[in-house]
Design an enzyme around this catalytic site. Structure first.
Site, short mmCIF file in Angstrom:
data_model
loop_
_atom_site.label_atom_id
_atom_site.label_comp_id
_atom_site.label_asym_id
_atom_site.label_seq_id
_atom_site.Cartn_x
_atom_site.Cartn_y
_atom_site.Cartn_z
N ALA C 69 -68.46 -17.15 6.87
CA ALA C 69 -67.99 -15.76 6.86
C ALA C 69 -66.79 -15.70 5.93
O ALA C 69 -65.65 -15.56 6.36
CB ALA C 69 -67.62 -15.30 8.26
N ILE C 70 -67.08 -15.90 4.65
CA ILE C 70 -66.02 -15.87 3.64
C ILE C 70 -65.48 -14.44 3.53
O ILE C 70 -64.28 -14.25 3.42
CB ILE C 70 -66.56 -16.35 2.26
CG1 ILE C 70 -67.24 -17.72 2.36
CG2 ILE C 70 -65.44 -16.35 1.22
CD1 ILE C 70 -66.37 -18.86 2.79
N GLY C 71 -66.39 -13.48 3.59
CA GLY C 71 -65.95 -12.08 3.54
C GLY C 71 -65.72 -11.59 2.13
O GLY C 71 -64.82 -10.78 1.88
N ASN C 98 -73.33 -11.23 -9.26
CA ASN C 98 -73.65 -10.75 -7.92
C ASN C 98 -72.65 -9.65 -7.58
O ASN C 98 -71.44 -9.86 -7.68
CB ASN C 98 -73.55 -11.92 -6.94
CG ASN C 98 -73.87 -11.56 -5.50
OD1 ASN C 98 -73.06 -10.97 -4.80
ND2 ASN C 98 -75.07 -11.90 -5.06
N CYS C 129 -74.81 -8.57 2.70
CA CYS C 129 -73.78 -9.49 3.15
C CYS C 129 -73.42 -9.18 4.61
O CYS C 129 -72.90 -8.12 4.92
CB CYS C 129 -72.54 -9.42 2.30
SG CYS C 129 -71.40 -10.74 2.73
C1 LIG Z 1 -70.26 -20.19 1.60
C2 LIG Z 1 -71.30 -19.22 1.17
C3 LIG Z 1 -70.95 -18.06 0.48
C4 LIG Z 1 -71.90 -17.14 0.08
N1 LIG Z 1 -71.51 -16.04 -0.62
C5 LIG Z 1 -72.45 -15.17 -1.07
C6 LIG Z 1 -72.10 -14.07 -1.88
O1 LIG Z 1 -70.92 -13.88 -2.22
N2 LIG Z 1 -73.08 -13.21 -2.29
C7 LIG Z 1 -74.39 -13.39 -1.95
O2 LIG Z 1 -75.23 -12.62 -2.34
N3 LIG Z 1 -74.75 -14.45 -1.20
C8 LIG Z 1 -73.83 -15.34 -0.76
N4 LIG Z 1 -74.23 -16.43 -0.01
C9 LIG Z 1 -75.64 -16.61 0.30
C10 LIG Z 1 -76.30 -17.61 -0.68
O3 LIG Z 1 -76.24 -17.12 -1.99
C11 LIG Z 1 -77.76 -17.86 -0.29
O4 LIG Z 1 -78.48 -16.66 -0.34
C12 LIG Z 1 -77.91 -18.44 1.10
O5 LIG Z 1 -76.84 -19.32 1.38
C13 LIG Z 1 -79.23 -19.19 1.30
O6 LIG Z 1 -79.34 -20.27 0.44
P1 LIG Z 1 -78.96 -21.79 0.84
O7 LIG Z 1 -79.62 -22.07 2.14
O8 LIG Z 1 -79.45 -22.63 -0.28
O9 LIG Z 1 -77.47 -21.83 0.97
C14 LIG Z 1 -73.26 -17.36 0.39
C15 LIG Z 1 -73.62 -18.52 1.08
C16 LIG Z 1 -72.68 -19.45 1.48
C17 LIG Z 1 -73.12 -20.67 2.22
#
Ligand SMILES: Cc1cc2nc3c(=O)[nH]c(=O)nc-3n(C[C@H](O)[C@H](O)[C@H](O)COP(=O)(O)O)c2cc1C
Ligand SMILES: Cc1cc2nc3c(=O)[nH]c(=O)nc-3n(C[C@H](O)[C@H](O)[C@H](O)COP(=O)(O)OP(=O)(O)OC[C@H]3O[C@@H](n4cnc5c(N)ncnc54)[C@H](O)[C@@H]3O)c2cc1C
Ligand SMILES: Cc1cc2nc3c(=O)[nH]c(=O)nc-3n(C[C@H](O)[C@H](O)[C@H](O)COP(=O)(O)OP(=O)(O)OC[C@H]3O[C@@H](n4cnc5c(N)ncnc54)[C@H](O)[C@@H]3O)c2cc1C
Ligand SMILES: Cc1cc2nc3c(=O)[nH]c(=O)nc-3n(C[C@H](O)[C@H](O)[C@H](O)COP(=O)(O)O)c2cc1C
Ligand code: FES
Ligand code: FES
Lengths: 302, 251, 302, 251
Positions: C69-71, C98, C129
């Site tokens: 939950a970076i926010g 993004n 998000c």
């Molecule tokens: C720490 C973290 C921050 C994320 N920040 C964003 C973001 O800013 N914008 C977004 O569209 N997705 C964000 N995501 C989602 C990822 O882009 C991705 O859709 C999701 O983590 C699934 O892929 P994964 O299982 O390979 O991590 C974030 C994921 C993580 C773990």
């Protein structure tokens, strides 16, 4: 340490019960330990007629979880009542019947059938089985449908009814409120999330039914979140489930708002898991400063 | 039974194929040919079913043979001698030895379906039955246990690519190469079992089947096989893995 | 082996790109390898103003996954354009921005801002998000809202727009169709599933924001299922993501219908993971009988 | 840097507390006190940040000390000598040694915050700085490295329950027991750091902070700490873990 819990229709000596579909009708696991130790048993889903279920492969392994598409295979409600319920009841453990159907009428009839026996303590209404073509998923994702089927079942039975919610929804609170309004005595959550795995060599889904229900520790954070959200909006108790492997997980569910906890997939890895959790639970509660199960319920809600 | 079995030896016996000898008192005493162990591999949700390939009841050992196929068998192959593995078993029914007649028996094994037939061959010959074995492998480097089978009876090895033994499938072995057979036992991939059932359709046979499993003990209904077109079924883990050729529909 | 892929606005030399939020703006990972090897880079979310994000703890570990939950912490779109985009562009790798917002107007303005630079090749519209109080989740779970925000962004930009879908919905196909109708050039799926973890000792959720987004291998079966379902109902391409750890996973996504694949959480465990997957991918494709990436796309749909 | 480090010794040095010596050429040559290793534990998604407690550049070894707290550290404690662990590091900035003055330095460590201060104490005394250490532990059985600190300077041990050394918190140590201090360095749980910052508010100090981490290298924004009320922040993994006492808001 008092680990007993009182729920509508269920006086549980401890809050642990095997989850529906993961324990059959108890026969196999009764060879591993005396089922009397369990808080309760939730039976495999009953439908009106016997069902063969889906083609195989029906299961696949995933990271920290599994997919299943059994397809509600069961011998039909009559046979369950005559041969399975008495077997389970012989262990003096509360029996919860999980009921499923393709139509509201089928749900009603299955519920009614369980009126024949006095050895079933409660019904669990499976409105969320993602692995059957007709009905199943509709009832579980549409609040109006969920409400209708709950009302129909409540009319057909004197037993307390726990409605088992599907996590495959945008708004779990809305679903919970709908079934509470319809008279549900409790909630069971969560059922499996719909998932899929590809077989790279055969270039098609591993599961013959293509999709299957994802269970196991992988889904625990989703279960905890949904219970936490729902608990704040309903006043009926929640039987929590999804990825429970050990006593710490049980406490996590209690803190999030569950009043009892069902253990599913973990039985496949360790047939003794329910017994072991029951034995460990008092120590875990003590370690984290609780004097009873009741005391921990919902304590994590901030 | 759920138990921890100590690995007392581990050996690569063919390409991607590992033989492991496990030590355990109780399981080794009660096992019959055709039963399997349901093995927990660290970090994996579901157990892996692996047939019992041999038992030495005097030494309290059980032998398993497995092919490195995916993640689970790969990790299992990396366990060391001295490590313990968590198993459920012996599970399943096993082969009916049927020791009433002095029959001539054919064993037909394909690839990783060969292991359970070895323990079966041992038990059959112990009771005086004459066995003939047809063992099919992909190619020369996959062949294992040929010598061990030869010690028990006439053994014909076939490879798909002809790099060793006869070329072709197990069902290509001509009648002239075989004695008169009273009964057969077979284990291997589904297409092979179908072909075997057809090839020897006139004599009674037993087939050992495979299916992806959940519980491995009969509770979850993951591993059913239809027995008719009207919803009849058996569970491979509990009612099987061995069935008579007639009782199951191979689809 | 041809591993190149053509997508609207994106000529990718390979289908692998780091997922938004899991690679910052590339600076840190550029110390581990030359970012030029990547198919593309998806930047961390940009909002109109700088955002500090949520209180800490912001992450938790789960079985085969993590919660975050970076926010949407970020320095704001202007700063991203002036300092981060040129850095990434210096590696001659296509940059995908993004974008996020609390209102349709904010989305529109952020999208418009990226018109200033010619170093961004496409926009990824983060309508999903789950970790921000306002807006975020609404746009991602309501098809009408998703359609509106997509239309607004399409009007504001000449860049191709990939809409990133939330998996926290009852009907993912409905969402996909809505944004396709609104003019989306492609889809990104899936974002994280909303989850929670309890800290047993403190008796409250581990994540300060209470809920967080679940990512990692735990959610891969859900991602594969959703892509498989959506692919059959839309004609725009899909960038797939959710739990990719190795080249085999990439092929699984391709078979299910993804045209390219983003890697998120895996970067935290292994900072070289994208590079290693890119190197391995040709061998994996060959092993399973494919001559190109394009050939594998959607081949698992039966 | 991502590398495989071989475990060359492992020892339990206090209750639930393990000392591990790791062998590696490059990391041991470049590390400064206060930096940490980001350790991958088999089967876990996220790495675990663990401070570097000592370095022997001549032997190419790095020492870490960790407390068994949850699953990850429990599993790490079960690795054997000879096994390799996958680490990222050295990460973070480390303590500013500030060797321009011959200062009198106070080190204040709490529990598992003690380890990084040991390597710092070594480096400080090497450059001729006089150090005084206050080490706080829960109880007698948690105490470790007391002797090692005594070899480097005046050392005061306190335990919360008074079972060893002085009873109370590190901040209870009275001024009479301490020399005149020019600067302090502290590492430990957040409540302790807050108390330390307040107790020695008049002198410059450095605090080493902890936070749950994702990437550990500055990319994911999991580990931020506010530096003001207007959205200013630093990343603990990249800009820290060491900060001047003034620059961070401990909430
Ligand atoms: C720490 C973290 C921050 C994320 N920040 C964003 C973001 O800013 N914008 C977004 O569209 N997705 C964000 N995501 C989602 C990822 O882009 C991705 O859709 C999701 O983590 C699934 O892929 P994964 O299982 O390979 O991590 C974030 C994921 C993580 C773990
Ligand atoms: C009764 C029985 C006896 C068996 N005996 C042997 C034996 O003696 N030697 C041997 O090498 N193999 C045997 N197999 C097959 C063996 O179980 C699989 O090769 C093994 O499970 C593959 O696991 P994996 O982790 O390597 O593959 P993965 O593909 O990673 O496994 C993923 C999941 O699929 C299941 N699975 C994959 N392939 C099969 C399969 N062919 N049959 C059943 N489940 C499968 C796994 O158990 C696991 O749950 C037997 C199977 C059955 C049902
Ligand atoms: C810069 C830094 C240096 C550290 N140095 C040391 C050291 O030298 N010795 C030592 O014993 N401990 C140290 N810690 C704390 C150590 O990282 C945690 O105790 C450890 O991660 C707990 O992991 P676990 O798997 O046992 O616990 P779990 O609770 O199972 O861990 C779950 C998740 O939470 C994270 N986590 C849990 N507690 C902490 C914590 N206190 N700080 C950061 N992350 C946490 C884990 O990394 C993991 O991602 C340090 C922390 C930081 C940030
Ligand atoms: C093989 C299998 C069969 C299941 N069958 C049923 C069923 O018949 N009825 C039902 O309500 N839930 C069924 N479930 C769902 C479980 O009861 C439970 O809700 C879910 O698996 C999550 O718990 P777990 O992670 O502990 O397994 C089944 C799950 C599995 C794995
Ligand atoms: S694997 Fe569960 S019934 Fe056979
Ligand atoms: S842990 Fe990722 S920025 Fe610090």
């Amino acid at each position: 340490m008092n680990i007993a819990v009182e729920l509508p229709g269920l006086s549980l000596k401890n809050p642990i019960m095997p989850a529906s579909g993961c324990f059959g009708f108890g026969r196999e696991y009764s060879k591993f330990y005396d089922l009397h130790v369990l808080g309760a048993v939730i039976m495999k889903a009953a439908t009106l007629q016997a069902r063969f279920g889906n083609p195989t492969p029906r299961v696949a392994e995933t990271s920290a979880g599994m997919l299943n598409a059994i397809g509600l295979q069961n011998p039909g409600v009559e046979k369950i009542i005559t041969t399975e319920v008495p077997f389970l009841a012989s262990f003096s453990v509360p029996v919860i019947a999980n009921i499923a159907g393709s139509t509201i009428e089928e749900y009603r009839q299955v519920a009614k059938a369980f009126q024949q026996t006095d050895q079933v303590s409660a019904l669990e209404l499976n409105i969320s089985c993602p692995n059957v073509k007709e009905g199943g998923i509709q009832f579980g994702t549409n609040p109006q449908m969920a409400q209708k089927v709950t009302e129909a079942v409540k009319e057909a039975t004197n037993l307390p009814v726990y409605v088992k919610l599907s996590p495959n929804v945008s708004d779990i609170v809305e679903m919970a409120k709908a079934v509470e309004k319809a008279g549900a005595d409790g909630l069971s959550m969560i059922n499996t999330l719909t998932g899929m795995q590809m077989n790279l060599a055969s270039r098609k889904p591993v599961i013959a039914n293509r999709t299957g229900g994802l269970s196991g520790p992988a889904i625990k954070p989703i279960a905890i979140r949904m219970i936490y959200e729902v608990k704040q909006h309903v006043s009926i108790p929640i039987i929590g489930m999804g990825g429970v492997m050990q006593a710490e997980d049980v406490l996590e569910f209690l803190l999030a708002g569950a009043s009892a906890v069902a253990v599913g997939t973990a039985n496949f890895q360790n047939p003794y898991v329910c017994k072991e959790i029951i034995e460990q639970l008092p120590y875990t509660l003590e370690q984290y400063g609780f004097n009873s199960v009741e005391e921990a319920i919902g304590k994590g809600i901030v | 039974m759920q138990q921890e079995l100590r690995i007392i030896s581990k050996q690569k016996i063919a390409r991607d194929t590992v033989e492991m000898v496990l030590e355990n008192e109780s399981i080794s005493q009660v096992t019959v040919p055709g039963q399997f162990l349901h093995i927990h591999v660290q970090g994996h949700m579901l157990r892996r079913p692996i047939s019992i390939a041999n038992v030495d009841a005097s030494k309290n050992t059980i032998t398993i043979l497995f092919k490195i196929l995916g993640e689970g068998t790969r990790k299992l192959s990396m366990y060391d001698v001295g490590d313990k593995i968590d198993v459920l078993g012996p599970n399943g029914n096993g082969f009916l030895l049927d020791n009433t007649t002095q029959a001539s028996i054919l064993l037909v094994g394909g690839g990783i379906g060969v292991p359970p037939l070895y323990y079966l061959a041992k038990k059959l010959t112990e009771q005086g039955t004459v066995v003939t074995a047809i063992l099919g492998f992909q190619s020369k480097e996959h062949v294992f246990y040929e010598e061990k089978f030869r010690e028990l009876g006439n053994t014909i090895v076939v490879t798909n690519d002809g790099t060793y033994g006869e070329k072709g499938y197990v069902t290509n072995v001509s009648d002239e190469m075989l004695p008169i057979i009273d009964r057969y036992y077979s284990c291997g991939p589904l297409p092979m079992l179908k072909a075997v059932k057809e090839r020897w359709s006139t004599i009674p046979g037993y087939l050992s089947l495979e299916e992806r499993m959940g519980c491995g003990i009969g509770a979850c209904f993951a591993c059913v096989i239809p027995t008719d077109d009207r919803g009849g079924y058996k569970k491979i883990c509990q009612d099987g893995p061995v069935f008579t050729a007639e009782e199951v529909h191979l689809g």
